[in-house]
Design a protein around this motif. Structure first.
Motif, PDB file in Angstrom:
ATOM      1  N   PHE A   1       0.836  -1.192   0.000  1.00 32.29           N
ATOM      2  CA  PHE A   1       0.000   0.000   0.000  1.00 32.29           C
ATOM      3  C   PHE A   1       0.879   1.252   0.000  1.00 32.29           C
ATOM      4  CE2 PHE A   1      -2.817  -3.132   2.084  1.00 32.29           C
ATOM      5  CZ  PHE A   1      -3.878  -3.070   1.197  1.00 32.29           C
ATOM      6  N   SER A   2       0.540   2.208  -0.847  1.00 34.00           N
ATOM      7  CA  SER A   2       1.301   3.454  -0.887  1.00 34.00           C
ATOM      8  C   SER A   2       1.262   4.137   0.476  1.00 34.00           C
ATOM      9  CB  SER A   2       0.704   4.395  -1.940  1.00 34.00           C
ATOM     10  OG  SER A   2       0.816   3.832  -3.231  1.00 34.00           O
ATOM     11  N   TYR A   3       2.441   4.508   0.977  1.00 35.11           N
ATOM     12  CA  TYR A   3       2.574   5.172   2.275  1.00 35.11           C
ATOM     13  C   TYR A   3       1.883   4.389   3.403  1.00 35.11           C
ATOM     14  CZ  TYR A   3       4.298   9.208  -0.371  1.00 35.11           C
ATOM     15  OH  TYR A   3       5.024  10.038  -1.203  1.00 35.11           O
ATOM     16  N   GLY A   4       1.959   3.078   3.320  1.00 31.16           N
ATOM     17  CA  GLY A   4       1.498   2.228   4.421  1.00 31.16           C
ATOM     18  C   GLY A   4       0.035   2.399   4.761  1.00 31.16           C
ATOM     19  N   GLU A   5      -0.236   2.831   5.977  1.00 34.30           N
ATOM     20  CA  GLU A   5      -1.613   2.948   6.457  1.00 34.30           C
ATOM     21  C   GLU A   5      -2.415   3.976   5.670  1.00 34.30           C
ATOM     22  OE1 GLU A   5      -3.179   1.018   8.731  1.00 34.30           O
ATOM     23  OE2 GLU A   5      -1.331  -0.163   8.579  1.00 34.30           O
ATOM     24  N   HIS A   6      -1.739   4.970   5.088  1.00 33.21           N
ATOM     25  CA  HIS A   6      -2.441   5.969   4.288  1.00 33.21           C
ATOM     26  C   HIS A   6      -3.035   5.320   3.031  1.00 33.21           C
ATOM     27  CE1 HIS A   6      -1.021   9.310   6.754  1.00 33.21           C
ATOM     28  NE2 HIS A   6       0.184   8.751   6.730  1.00 33.21           N
ATOM     29  N   GLY A   7      -2.221   4.489   2.368  1.00 34.77           N
ATOM     30  CA  GLY A   7      -2.728   3.784   1.195  1.00 34.77           C
ATOM     31  C   GLY A   7      -3.794   2.771   1.544  1.00 34.77           C
ATOM     32  N   LYS A   8      -3.624   2.135   2.685  1.00 31.79           N
ATOM     33  CA  LYS A   8      -4.619   1.154   3.123  1.00 31.79           C
ATOM     34  C   LYS A   8      -5.962   1.825   3.401  1.00 31.79           C
ATOM     35  CE  LYS A   8      -3.266  -2.234   5.759  1.00 31.79           C
ATOM     36  NZ  LYS A   8      -2.827  -3.020   6.949  1.00 31.79           N
ATOM     37  N   GLU A   9      -5.932   3.030   3.945  1.00 25.59           N
ATOM     38  CA  GLU A   9      -7.166   3.760   4.237  1.00 25.59           C
ATOM     39  C   GLU A   9      -7.923   4.094   2.942  1.00 25.59           C
ATOM     40  OE1 GLU A   9     -10.319   5.683   5.981  1.00 25.59           O
ATOM     41  OE2 GLU A   9      -8.850   4.288   6.830  1.00 25.59           O
ATOM     42  N   VAL A  10      -7.195   4.470   1.900  1.00 17.84           N
ATOM     43  CA  VAL A  10      -7.838   4.765   0.627  1.00 17.84           C
ATOM     44  C   VAL A  10      -8.450   3.491   0.033  1.00 17.84           C
ATOM     45  CG1 VAL A  10      -7.472   5.573  -1.746  1.00 17.84           C
ATOM     46  CG2 VAL A  10      -6.374   6.760   0.167  1.00 17.84           C
ATOM     47  N   SER A  11      -7.726   2.390   0.141  1.00 23.57           N
ATOM     48  CA  SER A  11      -8.234   1.109  -0.354  1.00 23.57           C
ATOM     49  C   SER A  11      -9.469   0.679   0.441  1.00 23.57           C
ATOM     50  CB  SER A  11      -7.147   0.033  -0.251  1.00 23.57           C
ATOM     51  OG  SER A  11      -6.007   0.418  -0.995  1.00 23.57           O
ATOM     52  N   ARG A  12      -9.443   0.933   1.724  1.00 25.24           N
ATOM     53  CA  ARG A  12     -10.593   0.626   2.588  1.00 25.24           C
ATOM     54  C   ARG A  12     -11.813   1.417   2.127  1.00 25.24           C
ATOM     55  NH1 ARG A  12     -13.193   2.052   7.546  1.00 25.24           N
ATOM     56  NH2 ARG A  12     -12.158   4.089   7.585  1.00 25.24           N
ATOM     57  N   ARG A  13     -11.601   2.672   1.792  1.00 25.43           N
ATOM     58  CA  ARG A  13     -12.704   3.500   1.333  1.00 25.43           C
ATOM     59  C   ARG A  13     -13.230   2.990  -0.008  1.00 25.43           C
ATOM     60  NH1 ARG A  13     -16.511   4.667   2.930  1.00 25.43           N
ATOM     61  NH2 ARG A  13     -15.332   5.258   4.806  1.00 25.43           N
ATOM     62  N   LEU A  14     -12.323   2.591  -0.911  1.00 27.05           N
ATOM     63  CA  LEU A  14     -12.720   2.040  -2.211  1.00 27.05           C
ATOM     64  C   LEU A  14     -13.664   0.858  -2.021  1.00 27.05           C
ATOM     65  CD1 LEU A  14     -12.124   1.856  -5.401  1.00 27.05           C
ATOM     66  CD2 LEU A  14     -10.490   0.070  -4.732  1.00 27.05           C
ATOM     67  N   TYR A  15     -13.280  -0.071  -1.140  1.00 27.55           N
ATOM     68  CA  TYR A  15     -14.084  -1.281  -0.935  1.00 27.55           C
ATOM     69  C   TYR A  15     -15.383  -0.973  -0.202  1.00 27.55           C
ATOM     70  CZ  TYR A  15     -10.505  -4.568  -2.596  1.00 27.55           C
ATOM     71  OH  TYR A  15      -9.624  -5.289  -3.366  1.00 27.55           O
ATOM     72  N   ASN A  16     -15.334  -0.102   0.796  1.00 29.24           N
ATOM     73  CA  ASN A  16     -16.559   0.245   1.516  1.00 29.24           C
ATOM     74  C   ASN A  16     -17.548   0.977   0.610  1.00 29.24           C
ATOM     75  OD1 ASN A  16     -16.724  -0.618   4.353  1.00 29.24           O
ATOM     76  ND2 ASN A  16     -14.794   0.477   4.597  1.00 29.24           N
ATOM     77  N   ASN A  17     -17.041   1.840  -0.259  1.00 25.85           N
ATOM     78  CA  ASN A  17     -17.916   2.509  -1.224  1.00 25.85           C
ATOM     79  C   ASN A  17     -18.613   1.483  -2.112  1.00 25.85           C
ATOM     80  OD1 ASN A  17     -17.200   5.021  -0.282  1.00 25.85           O
ATOM     81  ND2 ASN A  17     -15.903   5.556  -2.014  1.00 25.85           N
ATOM     82  N   SER A  18     -17.835   0.508  -2.589  1.00 25.82           N
ATOM     83  CA  SER A  18     -18.392  -0.522  -3.465  1.00 25.82           C
ATOM     84  C   SER A  18     -19.409  -1.379  -2.724  1.00 25.82           C
ATOM     85  CB  SER A  18     -17.260  -1.396  -4.015  1.00 25.82           C
ATOM     86  OG  SER A  18     -17.761  -2.383  -4.890  1.00 25.82           O
ATOM     87  N   LEU A  19     -19.089  -1.722  -1.479  1.00 29.75           N
ATOM     88  CA  LEU A  19     -20.000  -2.526  -0.657  1.00 29.75           C
ATOM     89  C   LEU A  19     -21.313  -1.802  -0.434  1.00 29.75           C
ATOM     90  CD1 LEU A  19     -20.327  -5.116   1.043  1.00 29.75           C
ATOM     91  CD2 LEU A  19     -19.266  -3.889   2.954  1.00 29.75           C
ATOM     92  N   SER A  20     -21.232  -0.511  -0.148  1.00 29.29           N
ATOM     93  CA  SER A  20     -22.424   0.288   0.089  1.00 29.29           C
ATOM     94  C   SER A  20     -23.272   0.424  -1.171  1.00 29.29           C
ATOM     95  CB  SER A  20     -22.022   1.679   0.596  1.00 29.29           C
ATOM     96  OG  SER A  20     -23.149   2.490   0.800  1.00 29.29           O
ATOM     97  N   GLN A  21     -22.609   0.571  -2.307  1.00 25.81           N
ATOM     98  CA  GLN A  21     -23.314   0.789  -3.560  1.00 25.81           C
ATOM     99  C   GLN A  21     -23.899  -0.493  -4.138  1.00 25.81           C
ATOM    100  OE1 GLN A  21     -21.002   2.904  -6.485  1.00 25.81           O
ATOM    101  NE2 GLN A  21     -22.346   2.337  -8.174  1.00 25.81           N
TER     102      GLN A  21
END
Length: 542
Positions: A274-294
């Motif tokens: 993940f880019s910049y460690g936890e920062h990249g992981k947070e963006v990926s988390r948002r990507l998946y949560n957005n998809s899950l919600s939609q």
């Protein structure tokens, strides 16, 4: 009776509402990355798509020479082992002038994308078989190709004055194609260090390059109000831990905006983690949560070069050595990722088809980059090649799209480990757990125009429910023996009833024995592109 029936219907309706409410709660729940990764399964749309087109395009397309890292190498007299960039500095001096006067910020300003037509590019891609589109959101140069709130150096404010990502996203979705973005901005602090240097000799000796300019220096110039430090990063001597952490936090804000605003179906970080460690992981988390919600399930794809749980593995300029259990993707380009005239084409239609067929037989996809001219148009030589690939897919696409691998990916000299084709990244090994790996590397092991031809017995297999496809990679008129289909072999899927050649829609003569299937190959006009045989079996066992 009516009262009991009404009561039963009421109880059932109440139970159904409770289930829907529970599911809605799960969908709306903001899950942590580990929870998302644990339950993640690569979505079927990605597994079915198989072939995508990537537009790895930006201001580094403006210079006609100097390699794919032009922005870095234009400041370097000696590029060391990165010889693909050796022409950048001399070309820049001759074409634009000295980098203390005309730096990369000025190259950005000269990029106008005046003939960019996203709809036309997407139509071309779709017509030639692409099932998803990917666009570069930023490169190592730290320049955003979207309307970025947190990075003033973006394509809406500087250069084209266009939201490139929005135009690609809108056109892709209008064409009913999935859309993805790639982020390469995880190394700009180190990558940009040459911009803070100066010539060690000559007329400009000791004069700093434009990386050391300040916002104040821009007064009265075209970049008035912009700070070069926002593009190049702070000068190295001012990079305290606090400053560096602020840059990482800014990266996260920019990419959260990218994910939330443009809602990509796919996101790729140019790195093993993940880019910049936890920062990249947070963006990926948002990507998946957005998809899950939609969608009620995670329909998004997160790509990394490393094998990280919850993500899909990406192989740069190469392919898998093995048949993998999990889906993956190969990415290839024509020259140096950005369009350049000083590099020969790495691929032609034959090598692209070989990379695509091999990837699909091993449970993978192929993402092909089209290197656009700086004005946004497709170079004619690349257009011709992609047209040929598209024509082949129009005829043979049923052996590619929506298919799944068989229990071995293929047969032939390279699969069996023959020594005659051991050079230039030839790929072997029947399955992921093969005891002996003859070629361990996967990144950069691609077949290219310089690779030796495949042997004439080289084949790959794909399946779609009860349909079995045999793809001959380098067909030659005569007899083709496929040992993997021998009646006495453990790999044998059954007794072949008939073979149909897809490009001619004709029946093909064959003979099957204990040692293999012998196919009579008739090649039209001599040497041809890969040929697909559709097999029907008497007793299907695959």
């Amino acid at each position: 009776m009516q009262t009991k029936s009404f009561l039963r219907r009421g109880i059932l309706s109440f139970f159904t509402l409770c289930v829907f409410y529970t599911q809605a709660q799960e969908v709306n729940k903001n899950l942590e990355w580990d929870e998302l990764a644990k339950s993640y399964s690569c979505p079927e749309w990605f597994r079915d798509a198989k072939f995508g087109i990537w537009f790895h395009w930006g201001p580094q397309s403006v210079p006609e020479q100097g390699g794919g890292w032009y922005a870095r190498h234009m400041y370097m007299k000696d590029v060391g082992k990165q010889v693909f960039g050796k022409m950048a500095n001399p070309y820049h001096l001759k074409t634009f002038g000295h980098p203390s006067v005309f730096g990369f910020k000025d190259v950005i300003n000269s990029w106008k994308a005046e003939n960019f037509n996203a709809e036309a590019l997407i139509d071309f891609s779709k017509n030639n078989g692409a099932k998803y589109i990917v666009a570069l959101a930023n490169h190592h140069d730290h320049f955003d190709l979207f309307n970025s709130t947190y990075q003033p150096w973006n394509s809406v404010q500087v250069g084209p004055k266009k939201d490139i990502i929005k135009e690609f996203a809108d056109a892709s979705r209008a064409a009913n194609l999935k859309f993805g973005v790639t982020s390469h901005d995880n190394r700009h602090l180190e990558w940009w260090k040459p911009v803070f240097g100066a010539d060690e000799s000559g007329e400009y000796k000791g004069i700093p390059y434009d990386g050391r300019l300040t916002k104040e220096d821009g007064k009265g110039k075209w970049w008035d109000g912009l700070d070069p430090a926002d593009l190049y990063g702070p000068i190295p001597e001012n990079r305290t831990p606090k400053v560096i952490e602020a840059i990482k936090e800014n990266w996260e804000k920019r990419h959260l905006e990218l994910v939330n605003t443009y809602k990509p179906d796919l996101l790729y970080y140019d790195g093993g983690k993940f880019s910049y460690g936890e920062h990249g992981k947070e963006v990926s988390r948002r990507l998946y949560n957005n998809s899950l919600s939609q969608n009620g399930s995670i329909e998004a794809v997160m790509l990394l070069k490393g094998r990280v749980p919850g993500t899909v593995n990406e192989v740069e300029s190469g392919g898998s050595n093995t048949l993998r259990k999990e889906p993956w993707q190969s990415e290839i380009t024509f020259t140096d990722w950005f369009y350049k005239k000083d590099r020969h084409l790495t691929h032609n239609a034959r090598t692209i088809l070989e990379m695509l067929i091999d990837a699909v037989s091993k449970n993978g996809n192929l993402l092909l980059n089209i290197e656009l001219h700086p004005d946004g148009t497709i170079p004619s030589e690349q257009r011709v090649i992609v047209d040929i690939v598209g024509d082949w897919l129009k005829t043979n696409g049923e052996a590619i799209y929506e298919t799944r691998p068989w229990n071995v990916y293929g047969d032939g000299v390279s699969v069996r480990g023959g020594s005659s084709l051991m050079t230039n990244g030839e790929i072997r090994n029947v399955d992921e757990n093969a005891a002996t790996m003859k070629h361990k590397g996967e990144h950069y092991n691609q077949r290219t125009t310089a690779s030796p031809e495949y042997a004439n017995d080289e084949v790959r297999f794909t399946t779609n429910d009860n349909v079995f496809y045999i793809i001959s990679l380098n067909p030659k008129e005569g007899k083709l023996l496929i040992p993997a289909l021998g009646l006495g072999k453990s790999t044998n899927p059954g007794k072949i009833k008939s073979l149909i050649r897809l490009d001619t829609n004709t029946k093909v003569e064959f003979m099957q024995s204990e040692v293999g299937a012998m196919v009579n190959v008739s090649v039209i006009n001599g040497r041809s592109y890969p040929i697909v045989y559709k097999a029907e079996f008497k007793n299907v066992t695959y």
